[in-house]
Design an enzyme around this catalytic site. Structure first.
Site, PDB file in Angstrom:
ATOM      1  N   SER A  57       0.811  -1.216   0.000  1.00 39.41           N
ATOM      2  CA  SER A  57       0.000   0.000   0.000  1.00 39.41           C
ATOM      3  C   SER A  57       0.842   1.262   0.000  1.00 39.41           C
ATOM      4  CB  SER A  57      -0.893   0.007   1.232  1.00 39.41           C
ATOM      5  OG  SER A  57      -0.091   0.114   2.391  1.00 39.41           O
ATOM      6  N   CYS A  58       2.177   1.136   0.073  1.00 36.60           N
ATOM      7  CA  CYS A  58       2.974   2.355   0.283  1.00 36.60           C
ATOM      8  C   CYS A  58       3.858   2.770  -0.895  1.00 36.60           C
ATOM      9  CB  CYS A  58       3.843   2.189   1.528  1.00 36.60           C
ATOM     10  SG  CYS A  58       2.865   2.102   3.022  1.00 36.60           S
TER      11      CYS A  58
END
Ligand code: NAD
Length: 427
Positions: free
Chosen positions: A263-264
């Site tokens: 997600s990053c």
């Protein structure tokens, strides 16, 4: 200290459980009632090593509880904002959750004295000063630096090792608006044995982006070297090991494979790229990091196609999460690979020790097995997409249940002494 954590996802809940185990009184706030109920029952809504045990222990000691209502932040000394900051379709940062959390916090500041707002969500430089503080001031009618403090305290943990990294971080970064809140936050972290760097708000915010962009760049770099290696018949892992012996380079984050996910990295590099474009300073490095990474996952399908006609074949996929030790499939390379295989009419038999449930929400109709053997059974080919440790135990005997003989790994995990015939995406 009394701590409220607004947003009880990976970052919020792991930080909350960590602080609670250190003796602080922690309330996890989340707008997802289901998540709140699970936390209060001692069932972490996500898989993270050691989290289940730590949550049970801190619930038993009454050091942690979860709530769907913001009123629980009323008595907190620190209000951590740990809500998600996803990408918009154009790659820019979506601050919707941060905006809503800032408004909610502002509402409760109306009726209470000094406390410190700590922004742990990853936000672009200037967000705390230009967006969060004005919102909280407008809603609460109070003044930052006088009636409430504001700090930026970016999170650097690795999913899968989040608690280990919470207790033993490489560094703690505190960006502060006012000295008082910076001092208070530094005190909260005073028992941690690592360097603590204090900066202003926007510097701390950029340290997070620059760190993630650098790590993503290392991965794209070694993948590009790996793609060259593949054409030259060289094992990129030997090259990386040789490079990493140089202390200026270091061996970490030089694992070539099917690219980064999660997600990053992707969203943070995209957001920073957007910011640089907004500032009229195009970042060619960031563009290249994303461009290499976008092509890397499907290279494994291209390699497979060199070995066989994949149309309408049964392909076993081992591993779905974006990396081992997590159930997180956000932006996982497996998603692009599955989409590509489906375009060719492949039947997909997959197995992941933790992530099947999350992947089922994206691809409901794949065959989800409960073991690697079940996925391998009668498959024409096998692709290994996540470096789960258990795949290291697979042997020729396990692969003998396949119909075909093609095995390609996208993460280096198989053991040459146990499996005789396979190859890697870049080795
Ligand atoms: P997540 O999606 O797992 O969790 C976010 C949570 O916030 C969700 O449970 C959501 O329901 C809740 N939420 C959203 N708005 C809310 C509101 N107004 N009030 C209460 N709850 C609200 O996200 P995450 O992975 O924990 O990431 C959170 C932030 O931390 C992001 O900015 C991310 O970039 C950053 N970060 C993540 C990681 C990681 O490995 N996951 C590491 C470092 C930094």
């Amino acid at each position: 200290m009394k701590i409220a954590v607004v947003g009880s996802g990976y970052v919020g809940l792991c930080s909350a459980a960590g602080f609670a185990s250190l003796g602080h009184d922690v309330v996890c706030v989340d707008m997802d009632k289901d998540k709140v109920d699970k936390i209060n029952r001692g069932e972490p809504p996500m898989y993270e090593e050691g989290l289940s045990e730590l949550l049970s222990e801190t619930l038993k000691n009454k050091k942690i509880c979860a709530s769907a209502g913001m009123e629980s932040i009323k008595s907190a000394d620190f209000i951590f904002i740990t809500v998600g900051t996803p990408s918009k379709p154009d790659g820019n940062l979506d601050l919707g959750y941060v905006q809503k959390a800032s408004e909610d916090v502002g509402n409760f500041l109306k009726i209470r004295g000094y406390c410190t707002i700590v922004v742990k969500s990853t936000v672009l430089p200037g967000t705390a000063e230009n967006s969060i503080i004005p919102t909280v001031e407008r809603i609460s009618g109070k003044k930052a630096g006088k009636d409430f403090g504001v700090c930026s305290n970016p999170e650097f943990f690795r999913e899968g090792k989040a608690l280990e990294d919470f207790f033993k971080p490489d560094r703690i970064i505190i960006g502060q608006y006012d000295d008082k809140s910076g001092d208070m936050l530094a005190k909260l972290y005073s028992s941690f044995q690592c360097p603590l760097k204090r900066t202003d708000l926007k510097t701390a915010e950029l340290i997070k982006y620059a760190s993630n962009a650098f790590l993503a760049m290392k991965i794209s770099f070694i993948n590009e070297i790996g793609n060259i290696c593949k054409n030259l018949g060289i094992d990129v892992y030997e090259v990386a090991e040789g490079m990493g012996l140089d202390r200026r380079i270091g061996g970490r984050f030089l694992q070539a494979g099917i690219g980064f996910g999660g997600s990053c990295f992707g969203k943070d590099v995209s957001a920073l790229l957007h910011k640089s474009q907004e500032l009229n300073s195009r970042s060619q490095i960031l563009e290249a990091v994303l461009s290499v990474n976008s092509k890397q996952p499907t290279r494994i399908v291209l390699l497979l196609k060199e070995k066989m006609d994949i149309r309408n074949k049964a392909i076993a996929l081992l591993g779905l999460s974006f990396k081992e030790d997590t159930d997180d499939v956000r932006d996982a390379p497996s998603i692009a690979i599955i989409s590509e295989l489906l375009k060719h009419g492949c039947t997909i038999n997959c197995y992941d020790p933790r992530a099947a449930e999350n992947m089922r929400k994206i691809f409901p109709s794949l065959n989800y097995g409960s073991s690697a053997l079940e996925a391998l059974n009668s498959a024409d080919a096998c692709l290994i997409l996540t470096g789960w440790k258990e795949f290291n135990n697979l042997s020729d005997k396990d692969f003998s249940v396949m119909k075909g003989k093609v095995i390609i790994e996208g993460r280096k995990i198989l053991d040459r002494n146990k499996v005789s015939n396979y190859e890697g995406i870049c080795w």
